[in-house]
Design a protein around this motif. Structure first.
Motif, PDB file in Angstrom:
ATOM      1  N   LEU A 741       0.829  -1.207   0.000  1.00 35.59           N
ATOM      2  CA  LEU A 741       0.000   0.000   0.000  1.00 35.59           C
ATOM      3  C   LEU A 741       0.860   1.253   0.000  1.00 35.59           C
ATOM      4  O   LEU A 741       0.612   2.210  -0.749  1.00 35.59           O
ATOM      5  N   LEU A 742       1.895   1.283   0.814  1.00 36.26           N
ATOM      6  CA  LEU A 742       2.777   2.455   0.874  1.00 36.26           C
ATOM      7  C   LEU A 742       3.551   2.647  -0.428  1.00 36.26           C
ATOM      8  O   LEU A 742       3.701   3.783  -0.922  1.00 36.26           O
ATOM      9  N   LEU A 743       4.058   1.578  -1.011  1.00 41.46           N
ATOM     10  CA  LEU A 743       4.882   1.696  -2.222  1.00 41.46           C
ATOM     11  C   LEU A 743       4.049   1.940  -3.472  1.00 41.46           C
ATOM     12  O   LEU A 743       4.610   2.242  -4.541  1.00 41.46           O
ATOM     13  N   SER A 744       2.724   1.792  -3.363  1.00 40.33           N
ATOM     14  CA  SER A 744       1.881   2.090  -4.525  1.00 40.33           C
ATOM     15  C   SER A 744       1.808   3.585  -4.796  1.00 40.33           C
ATOM     16  O   SER A 744       1.358   4.006  -5.855  1.00 40.33           O
ATOM     17  N   ARG A 745       2.272   4.434  -3.843  1.00 40.87           N
ATOM     18  CA  ARG A 745       2.315   5.886  -4.003  1.00 40.87           C
ATOM     19  C   ARG A 745       3.758   6.302  -4.292  1.00 40.87           C
ATOM     20  O   ARG A 745       4.623   6.142  -3.436  1.00 40.87           O
ATOM     21  N   ARG A 746       4.006   6.787  -5.494  1.00 36.78           N
ATOM     22  CA  ARG A 746       5.367   7.197  -5.844  1.00 36.78           C
ATOM     23  C   ARG A 746       5.565   8.648  -5.462  1.00 36.78           C
ATOM     24  O   ARG A 746       5.123   9.554  -6.141  1.00 36.78           O
ATOM     25  N   ASN A 747       6.204   8.880  -4.351  1.00 42.49           N
ATOM     26  CA  ASN A 747       6.497  10.236  -3.870  1.00 42.49           C
ATOM     27  C   ASN A 747       7.690  10.149  -2.944  1.00 42.49           C
ATOM     28  O   ASN A 747       8.227   9.060  -2.680  1.00 42.49           O
ATOM     29  N   ASN A 748       8.112  11.292  -2.476  1.00 45.49           N
ATOM     30  CA  ASN A 748       9.271  11.348  -1.589  1.00 45.49           C
ATOM     31  C   ASN A 748       8.887  11.352  -0.111  1.00 45.49           C
ATOM     32  O   ASN A 748       9.726  11.643   0.747  1.00 45.49           O
ATOM     33  N   ASN A 749       7.627  11.078   0.179  1.00 39.61           N
ATOM     34  CA  ASN A 749       7.186  11.097   1.572  1.00 39.61           C
ATOM     35  C   ASN A 749       7.848   9.968   2.368  1.00 39.61           C
ATOM     36  O   ASN A 749       8.139   8.892   1.840  1.00 39.61           O
ATOM     37  N   ARG A 750       8.040  10.256   3.626  1.00 34.42           N
ATOM     38  CA  ARG A 750       8.562   9.217   4.516  1.00 34.42           C
ATOM     39  C   ARG A 750       7.438   8.221   4.800  1.00 34.42           C
ATOM     40  O   ARG A 750       6.269   8.602   4.920  1.00 34.42           O
ATOM     41  N   LYS A 751       7.786   6.959   4.946  1.00 30.29           N
ATOM     42  CA  LYS A 751       6.763   5.917   5.056  1.00 30.29           C
ATOM     43  C   LYS A 751       7.005   5.093   6.315  1.00 30.29           C
ATOM     44  O   LYS A 751       8.132   4.680   6.591  1.00 30.29           O
ATOM     45  N   THR A 752       5.910   4.879   7.032  1.00 25.42           N
ATOM     46  CA  THR A 752       5.996   4.174   8.316  1.00 25.42           C
ATOM     47  C   THR A 752       4.845   3.187   8.452  1.00 25.42           C
ATOM     48  O   THR A 752       3.700   3.497   8.109  1.00 25.42           O
ATOM     49  N   ILE A 753       5.159   2.013   8.961  1.00 24.30           N
ATOM     50  CA  ILE A 753       4.138   1.025   9.335  1.00 24.30           C
ATOM     51  C   ILE A 753       4.089   0.945  10.850  1.00 24.30           C
ATOM     52  O   ILE A 753       5.120   0.758  11.505  1.00 24.30           O
ATOM     53  N   ILE A 754       2.887   1.103  11.411  1.00 25.09           N
ATOM     54  CA  ILE A 754       2.674   0.873  12.841  1.00 25.09           C
ATOM     55  C   ILE A 754       1.937  -0.458  12.966  1.00 25.09           C
ATOM     56  O   ILE A 754       0.758  -0.571  12.617  1.00 25.09           O
ATOM     57  N   LEU A 755       2.639  -1.480  13.427  1.00 26.54           N
ATOM     58  CA  LEU A 755       2.056  -2.811  13.583  1.00 26.54           C
ATOM     59  C   LEU A 755       1.438  -2.930  14.971  1.00 26.54           C
ATOM     60  O   LEU A 755       2.119  -2.764  15.978  1.00 26.54           O
ATOM     61  N   LEU A 756       0.129  -3.224  15.035  1.00 26.05           N
ATOM     62  CA  LEU A 756      -0.579  -3.390  16.303  1.00 26.05           C
ATOM     63  C   LEU A 756      -1.000  -4.848  16.416  1.00 26.05           C
ATOM     64  O   LEU A 756      -1.853  -5.314  15.643  1.00 26.05           O
ATOM     65  N   THR A 757      -0.425  -5.593  17.361  1.00 24.03           N
ATOM     66  CA  THR A 757      -0.651  -7.023  17.442  1.00 24.03           C
ATOM     67  C   THR A 757      -0.390  -7.535  18.848  1.00 24.03           C
ATOM     68  O   THR A 757       0.221  -6.842  19.669  1.00 24.03           O
ATOM     69  N   ASP A 758      -0.861  -8.780  19.102  1.00 23.88           N
ATOM     70  CA  ASP A 758      -0.491  -9.449  20.346  1.00 23.88           C
ATOM     71  C   ASP A 758       0.727 -10.346  20.149  1.00 23.88           C
ATOM     72  O   ASP A 758       1.169 -11.025  21.068  1.00 23.88           O
ATOM     73  N   GLY A 759       1.255 -10.367  18.911  1.00 21.90           N
ATOM     74  CA  GLY A 759       2.527 -11.034  18.651  1.00 21.90           C
ATOM     75  C   GLY A 759       2.468 -12.534  18.533  1.00 21.90           C
ATOM     76  O   GLY A 759       3.503 -13.182  18.375  1.00 21.90           O
ATOM     77  N   GLN A 760       1.267 -13.132  18.567  1.00 19.07           N
ATOM     78  CA  GLN A 760       1.164 -14.591  18.542  1.00 19.07           C
ATOM     79  C   GLN A 760       0.934 -15.078  17.117  1.00 19.07           C
ATOM     80  O   GLN A 760      -0.166 -15.459  16.728  1.00 19.07           O
ATOM     81  N   ALA A 761       2.012 -15.040  16.291  1.00 14.82           N
ATOM     82  CA  ALA A 761       1.917 -15.468  14.903  1.00 14.82           C
ATOM     83  C   ALA A 761       1.528 -16.937  14.833  1.00 14.82           C
ATOM     84  O   ALA A 761       2.118 -17.777  15.505  1.00 14.82           O
TER      85      ALA A 761
END
Length: 846
Positions: A741-761
């Motif tokens: 989703l982030l890379l589908s926008r071609r721009n110079n903006n900084r990109k961050t993912i905030i992962l919200l999880t309980d960590g139990q993959a």
């Protein structure tokens, strides 16, 4: 679904099937006495004359017809038993009157037995008869094949009069016995007449007596006549007993009455289970769950999740059938509940659930109900002495089954009066600790008035239209009282929203509805013992609570069902109430932003040409002035002489994607509720600072729920509020979806993912699994996550993790590994207290 085998099992276990007595009464057609469901409690003995029909005048004559009259024996048919089949014989002979050589007492008890559910389902009973303090001796084993019973059932079915011609005495010799039977037959035959002809009389006689009775009927001697013995009235007599497993006479067939009952019963059950139910679904399910939790054979009842699963399956079956039916409730319970029960003994969970559901749906009991007996009630054994006291007059002996006289009692008025007038000025609830008591008292008064209206409707004193109008008016007044109280409590609204989130996550579906919330609150109250508002525990008041939320736009109806979803406004209300706008969530956002890029050119409006500037950016007049000032010809103009309009370079933004774990494990301990609050608060902070945000949710798969936006906060909050817990935890696919989703926008903006999880993959995609299997990694779910994290980091995307779970060293190492690989931070939240504390200080990063 429910069969006569169920009814038999219930009676054998001491249960109660009184709910079906009306059905059997229809089969009997105007029965002479109320239908008994069992004989464990004493039943008054009816007179045998109830079966005599138009011959009752003969029975009232103590001396009969004189006995000396000669009768035509061709009009009397004697049938020996046992070995006789009463139904076939009566059908063949078509008599006008039937007699049997048992006593009137025996026939009276047989009448009670036939007019009971015990007989209707084909069970046997062992009965005792008591008159005052004296036990009347007789053979008390009754079964459908017993001749007096079989004859009585067939006579009642064919509307034939039946008279007993024997008498109850054990001291009578065989000669007097047969003379008495013959005398009674003579009386009846001489006095009977049907359609102007002698009545055809059919007499059932025991095989050992039939020859002697036949001889007596042929004799003319008056000396052989014995006057009638009046033993047909048994004032003060009772019968009681219990189901007997002693085998009876199995004739191999059911009587006409039993066959008809089976047909009526089967038709009634099939009709009941297929018709839409009028009762409220939630109340039915709650009663089922409550009975299971208190069932003596169950050590662990249904959990909250199990109960909500029952609601889900019931709703799904109702949607398929187009309406809720008893059959749907039964099937849903059998599917949802047995795996969630812990039982004791050998009785399988499926049978327990099956019985409880049938008990609730059909208002019966498969086992005896235990009730506390008050001190002034007396057991039967204590009433009947083994040897009656001969010296005590009968009038002074204690009659059986008679309770002690109460010391005090209350006299109530003829009409029902309510505590306090229910005028409009009095319909209100005041502040105070007795709110629940106030509400229940008020509702009780309202329901009492509605009950009075129903009585007036049944008696024809008001029309159906008047009834509905007055009932609606009363309920509106109660609703007004509740809503006036609800509007005062903002905190209660906040609590309700959090509870709806909890219910939404426990049922593994983003939709919630009224029935689910009613079940949820019932379990919170009875199983978790949570202090709740009285309005949430009451069926009608909860409807008004939910209506109030809808009017405030805190919930919105779904398009294709009766359910509703929490809105972004509800989430924002929680954020304003529980978290500070400038607290930790703003701090997290700020830590992932970069400063604006500033131009170094000093001029206010133009600058020198730089590579990449286009023709339309050139300031022609400023350029010509510069050329003229430097006294250059046009041929000498260079790029350095060109003047370009100064435009402010756009500020570089940060684009956030909140990658939210919506797996089933997030439905526990309010984890997804906390994730909504964190994601919603951060999304609001992101847009307020001029940055952009999008939402990705993942369980088995990752998917974009809101595209990256810089101005549509409402869509972000609505999407976050509508998330639901379900499925497995495929963290790697969630990060992949967020990265794409982030890379589908071609721009110079900084990109961050905030992962919200309980960590139990707990899941990995097929492609990742096939690739990782070749290298034999220890845990494909974790390795796939690290691979996707490395791909994101290589593309310049930072990944931070907000972690919702109690302490678990292995999981925490996994979470730290994600943040370290993604050059981000870890934020750990275990409860609401953490969120509130972090509004005043920075969350600790690792």
């Amino acid at each position: 679904m429910l069969t006569t085998d169920d009814l038999r099992r219930a009676l054998r276990n001491g249960g109660d099937i009184a709910a079906f007595t009306d059905l059997y009464a229809r089969v009997l057609g105007n029965p002479p006495l109320p239908i008994s469901s069992h004989f464990e409690e004493p039943v008054a003995l009816p007179p045998a004359r109830l079966l005599a029909g138009r011959f009752i005048g003969l029975l009232n004559s103590r001396h009969g017809m004189g006995g000396s009259a000669r009768i035509d024996t061709s009009d009397v048919t004697l049938i020996p038993y046992p070995g006789a089949e009463p139904a076939e014989i009566i059908t063949k002979m078509e008599p006008d009157l039937v007699t049997i050589d048992c006593s009137a007492l025996d026939l009276s008890v047989a009448l009670l037995y036939v007019c009971s559910m015990v007989y209707a389902v084909g069970l046997s009973v062992q009965l005792e008869t008591l008159r005052y303090a004296e036990i009347i001796p007789f053979d008390g084993f009754f079964h459908p094949g017993r001749i007096p019973v079989a004859v009585l059932a067939e006579c009642w079915n064919r509307h034939l009069p039946l008279v007993a011609t024997g008498r109850s005495t054990s001291k009578e010799d065989n000669v007097n016995k047969t003379r008495y039977i013959a005398s009674r037959i003579k009386d009846l035959a001489a006095g009977s007449e049907a359609d102007g002809r002698p009545g055809r009389l059919l007499a059932f006689i025991g095989g050992e007596s039939i020859r002697a009775v036949s001889d007596q009927l042929s004799a003319d001697e008056k000396k052989g006549y014995i006057p009638a013995f009046d033993d047909e009235e048994f004032e003060g007599s009772y019968v009681w007993g219990k189901i007997s497993e002693k085998p009876g006479i199995d004739t191999g067939r059911l009587s006409a009455l039993q066959t008809e009952f089976e047909r009526f019963f089967s038709e009634a059950i099939n009709r009941t289970i297929s018709l839409p139910m009028k009762s409220e679904t939630a109340q039915i399910l709650i009663e089922i769950v409550s009975r299971l939790r208190h069932h003596p054979d169950i050590t662990g009842g249904p959990s909250v999740r199990g109960t909500l699963a029952l609601q889900e399956i019931t709703d799904s079956l109702a949607a398929i059938k187009g309406s809720l039916t008893a059959d749907a409730v039964h099937k849903a319970a059998i599917v949802a509940l047995p795996p969630r029960l812990r039982t004791r003994g050998s009785k399988p969970a499926e049978q327990i659930v099956d019985e409880v559901v049938k008990e609730v749906l059909f208002r019966m009991h498969f086992t005896a109900r235990t009730e506390n007996t008050s001190d002034n009630e007396t057991d039967i054994e204590n009433v009947v002495p083994e040897t009656p006291d001969e010296t005590t007059p009968v009038s002074r002996q204690q009659r059986p089954f008679e309770k002690d006289k109460k010391d005090s009692f209350t006299v109530v008025p003829e009409s029902r009066e309510l505590a306090g007038p229910l005028d409009k000025n009095n319909i209100k609830l005041t502040d105070g600790s007795d709110l629940e008591q106030q509400y229940h008292a008020l509702k009780k008064a309202i329901m009492s008035l509605i009950s009075d209206l129903e009585e007036q409707l049944r008696n024809g004193r008001i029309s159906n239209e008047d009834y509905e109008q007055q009932k609606k008016s009363l309920m509106n007044r109660l609703e007004s009282a509740v809503k006036s109280r609800l509007s005062r409590s903002k905190q209660d609204t906040i609590n309700t929203i959090m509870e709806m989130m909890d219910a939404q996550d426990r049922i593994w579906d983003k939709e919630i509805n009224f029935n689910r919330m009613y079940v949820y609150y019932h379990l919170k109250d009875t199983q978790e013992h949570v202090q709740l508002s009285p309005f949430k525990k009451d069926y009608h008041a909860l409807q008004w609570v939910i209506d109030g939320l809808r009017q405030q736009d805190l919930i919105r109806p779904t398009e294709k069902s009766t359910g509703f979803l929490l809105t972004g406004l509800a989430l924002e209300l929680l954020l304003d109430q529980l978290l500070e706008r400038d607290g930790i969530l703003n701090s997290i956002v700020s830590s992932h932003r970069i400063d604006k890029r500033q131009s170094g050119f000093r001029s206010n409006d133009t600058r020198h040409y730089s590579p990449g500037d286009t023709f339309r950016d050139i300031a022609i007049r400023r350029t010509l002035k510069e050329v003229a000032r430097n006294k250059k010809s046009l041929n000498d103009v260079r790029y350095s002489d060109l003047k370009v309009f100064l435009k402010e370079r756009p500020e570089t933004q940060t684009e956030f994607v909140f990658c939210i774990d919506t797996s089933g494990s997030m439905g526990f301990d309010l984890r997804l509720a906390y994730a909504r609050l964190v994601a919603g608060g951060m999304a609001r902070a992101v847009l307020q600072r001029g940055d952009r945000a999008g939402i990705v949710a993942f369980n088995d798969y990752g998917q974009t729920t809101v595209d990256i936006t810089g101005n549509d906060l409402n869509s972000l909050l609505n999407s976050i509020a509508g998330l639901a817990a379900n499925g497995n935890t495929n963290i790697s696919d969630g990060i992949k979806a967020a990265r794409e989703l982030l890379l589908s926008r071609r721009n110079n903006n900084r990109k961050t993912i905030i992962l919200l999880t309980d960590g139990q993959a707990s899941a990995v995609s097929q492609s990742n699994y096939q690739r990782l299997r070749a290298v034999a990694v220890r845990d494909p779910t974790e390795e796939a996550t690290f691979q996707e994290t490395r791909l994101a980091a290589a593309a310049g995307i930072q990944i931070s993790v907000v972690y919702f779970a109690p302490h678990n060293e292995s999981v925490e190492q996994f979470i730290k590994g994600i943040a370290r690989t993604g050059r981000g931070q870890v934020y750990r939240i275990t409860g609401m207290a953490d969120l509130k504390k972090l509004g005043h200080k920075r969350l600790p990063g690792t």
